[in-house]
Write a protein that holds these residues in place. Sequence first.
Motif, PDB file in Angstrom:
ATOM      1  N   LYS A  16     -14.304  21.097  18.328  1.00  0.00           N
ATOM      2  CA  LYS A  16     -15.289  20.659  17.331  1.00  0.00           C
ATOM      3  C   LYS A  16     -15.619  21.807  16.372  1.00  0.00           C
ATOM      4  N   SER A  17     -15.690  23.033  16.885  1.00  0.00           N
ATOM      5  CA  SER A  17     -15.941  24.194  16.026  1.00  0.00           C
ATOM      6  C   SER A  17     -14.802  24.372  15.029  1.00  0.00           C
ATOM      7  N   ILE A  18     -13.574  24.181  15.503  1.00  0.00           N
ATOM      8  CA  ILE A  18     -12.402  24.306  14.620  1.00  0.00           C
ATOM      9  C   ILE A  18     -12.425  23.198  13.563  1.00  0.00           C
ATOM     10  N   ASN A  19     -12.778  21.981  13.964  1.00  0.00           N
ATOM     11  CA  ASN A  19     -12.857  20.869  13.008  1.00  0.00           C
ATOM     12  C   ASN A  19     -13.929  21.134  11.949  1.00  0.00           C
ATOM     13  N   ASN A  20     -15.058  21.701  12.380  1.00  0.00           N
ATOM     14  CA  ASN A  20     -16.134  22.046  11.455  1.00  0.00           C
ATOM     15  C   ASN A  20     -15.657  23.102  10.454  1.00  0.00           C
ATOM     16  N   LEU A  21     -14.914  24.072  10.947  1.00  0.00           N
ATOM     17  CA  LEU A  21     -14.368  25.113  10.080  1.00  0.00           C
ATOM     18  C   LEU A  21     -13.430  24.490   9.045  1.00  0.00           C
ATOM     19  N   GLN A  22     -12.600  23.541   9.476  1.00  0.00           N
ATOM     20  CA  GLN A  22     -11.679  22.878   8.546  1.00  0.00           C
ATOM     21  C   GLN A  22     -12.454  22.146   7.451  1.00  0.00           C
ATOM     22  N   GLU A  23     -13.574  21.521   7.818  1.00  0.00           N
ATOM     23  CA  GLU A  23     -14.410  20.843   6.821  1.00  0.00           C
ATOM     24  C   GLU A  23     -14.962  21.847   5.821  1.00  0.00           C
ATOM     25  N   ASN A  24     -15.390  23.019   6.320  1.00  0.00           N
ATOM     26  CA  ASN A  24     -15.882  24.063   5.420  1.00  0.00           C
ATOM     27  C   ASN A  24     -14.779  24.525   4.476  1.00  0.00           C
ATOM     28  N   PHE A  25     -13.573  24.709   5.007  1.00  0.00           N
ATOM     29  CA  PHE A  25     -12.442  25.122   4.171  1.00  0.00           C
ATOM     30  C   PHE A  25     -12.134  24.056   3.121  1.00  0.00           C
ATOM     31  N   ASN A  26     -12.202  22.785   3.499  1.00  0.00           N
ATOM     32  CA  ASN A  26     -11.908  21.699   2.558  1.00  0.00           C
ATOM     33  C   ASN A  26     -12.901  21.671   1.400  1.00  0.00           C
ATOM     34  N   SER A  27     -14.129  22.127   1.637  1.00  0.00           N
ATOM     35  CA  SER A  27     -15.142  22.080   0.586  1.00  0.00           C
ATOM     36  C   SER A  27     -15.007  23.237  -0.403  1.00  0.00           C
ATOM     37  N   ILE A  28     -14.110  24.181  -0.137  1.00  0.00           N
ATOM     38  CA  ILE A  28     -13.892  25.296  -1.065  1.00  0.00           C
ATOM     39  C   ILE A  28     -12.844  24.865  -2.082  1.00  0.00           C
ATOM     40  N   ARG A  29     -13.193  24.962  -3.358  1.00  0.00           N
ATOM     41  CA  ARG A  29     -12.252  24.506  -4.376  1.00  0.00           C
ATOM     42  C   ARG A  29     -11.228  25.589  -4.686  1.00  0.00           C
ATOM     43  N   ALA A  30      -9.990  25.187  -4.881  1.00  0.00           N
ATOM     44  CA  ALA A  30      -8.895  26.140  -5.037  1.00  0.00           C
ATOM     45  C   ALA A  30      -8.186  26.004  -6.380  1.00  0.00           C
ATOM     46  N   GLY A  31      -8.935  25.709  -7.455  1.00  0.00           N
ATOM     47  CA  GLY A  31      -8.306  25.607  -8.759  1.00  0.00           C
ATOM     48  C   GLY A  31      -7.601  24.283  -9.000  1.00  0.00           C
ATOM     49  N   ARG A  32      -7.412  23.521  -7.960  1.00  0.00           N
ATOM     50  CA  ARG A  32      -6.828  22.182  -8.077  1.00  0.00           C
ATOM     51  C   ARG A  32      -7.907  21.180  -7.683  1.00  0.00           C
ATOM     52  N   ALA A  33      -7.765  19.983  -8.196  1.00  0.00           N
ATOM     53  CA  ALA A  33      -8.729  18.941  -7.869  1.00  0.00           C
ATOM     54  C   ALA A  33      -8.508  18.481  -6.429  1.00  0.00           C
ATOM     55  N   ASN A  34      -9.531  18.590  -5.620  1.00  0.00           N
ATOM     56  CA  ASN A  34      -9.482  18.146  -4.233  1.00  0.00           C
ATOM     57  C   ASN A  34     -10.752  17.333  -3.987  1.00  0.00           C
ATOM     58  N   PRO A  35     -10.635  16.030  -3.742  1.00  0.00           N
ATOM     59  CA  PRO A  35     -11.822  15.194  -3.572  1.00  0.00           C
ATOM     60  C   PRO A  35     -12.752  15.663  -2.445  1.00  0.00           C
ATOM     61  N   HIS A  36     -12.243  16.471  -1.514  1.00  0.00           N
ATOM     62  CA  HIS A  36     -13.076  16.938  -0.406  1.00  0.00           C
ATOM     63  C   HIS A  36     -14.192  17.879  -0.864  1.00  0.00           C
ATOM     64  N   VAL A  37     -14.084  18.442  -2.077  1.00  0.00           N
ATOM     65  CA  VAL A  37     -15.165  19.311  -2.551  1.00  0.00           C
ATOM     66  C   VAL A  37     -16.449  18.512  -2.750  1.00  0.00           C
ATOM     67  N   LEU A  38     -16.333  17.192  -2.832  1.00  0.00           N
ATOM     68  CA  LEU A  38     -17.502  16.333  -3.019  1.00  0.00           C
ATOM     69  C   LEU A  38     -18.119  15.875  -1.702  1.00  0.00           C
ATOM     70  N   ASP A  39     -17.476  16.197  -0.583  1.00  0.00           N
ATOM     71  CA  ASP A  39     -17.902  15.673   0.724  1.00  0.00           C
ATOM     72  C   ASP A  39     -19.363  15.961   1.061  1.00  0.00           C
ATOM     73  N   LYS A  40     -19.853  17.123   0.686  1.00  0.00           N
ATOM     74  CA  LYS A  40     -21.214  17.503   1.092  1.00  0.00           C
ATOM     75  C   LYS A  40     -22.270  17.159   0.052  1.00  0.00           C
ATOM     76  N   ILE A  41     -21.851  16.567  -1.063  1.00  0.00           N
ATOM     77  CA  ILE A  41     -22.795  16.230  -2.126  1.00  0.00           C
ATOM     78  C   ILE A  41     -23.365  14.833  -1.877  1.00  0.00           C
ATOM     79  N   LYS A  42     -24.695  14.752  -1.900  1.00  0.00           N
ATOM     80  CA  LYS A  42     -25.381  13.477  -1.673  1.00  0.00           C
ATOM     81  C   LYS A  42     -26.052  13.029  -2.980  1.00  0.00           C
TER      82      LYS A  42
END
Length: 184
Positions: A14-40
């Motif tokens: 679960k800690s590793i999965n949480n880390l992956q979610e944090n990594f997904n929320s970091i934008r890398a110059g390309r459009a990645n819809p996961h950057v919106l995951d934490k926005i309400k």
Amino acid sequence: MTEELKIFEEKMQKSINNLQENFNSIRAGRANPHVLDKIKVDYYGTPTPIQQVGNISVPEARIIQIAPWENKMIKEIEKAINMSDLGINPTNDGSTIRLVFPELNEERRKDLAKQIKKYAEEGKVAVRNIRRDAMDLIKKMEKNGDFTEDDSKQAEKDMQKVTDKAIEEIDKMCDTKTKDIMTI
């Protein structure tokens, strides 16, 4: 490995999965819809994920397009994006919102790489804390007579193997995300 110790292995995952979610929320110059995951978005007084109030698509490599199901949500979505730490100004044409991701400069890439390393270190600390809790339980079970000394030693070795595997996975994830960020 006993059932009691499997729980600790699941916690590490679960800690590793949480880390992956944090990594997904970091934008890398390309459009990645996961950057919106934490926005309400404020949807009739309820904080709701953007994914639940509109359709999100990536029409081009550096553009995310959000098509709200209700036109009156455009202002709320724009407000939520502006208040987030995304650092991108949304533009709208009355029916859709576009987020254009600029190319990252070298300084921003280095900052993101530091943030990735920080997240990875936090993940490792979480895994080590779980291992410590597991080791404490093993010692307690041995003291109570639930484990023999040999069982206890084997359980500690097994727990260490699981921990090493989790730390190795975190390191790989960190290296992969850092390479992704630093690639122009």
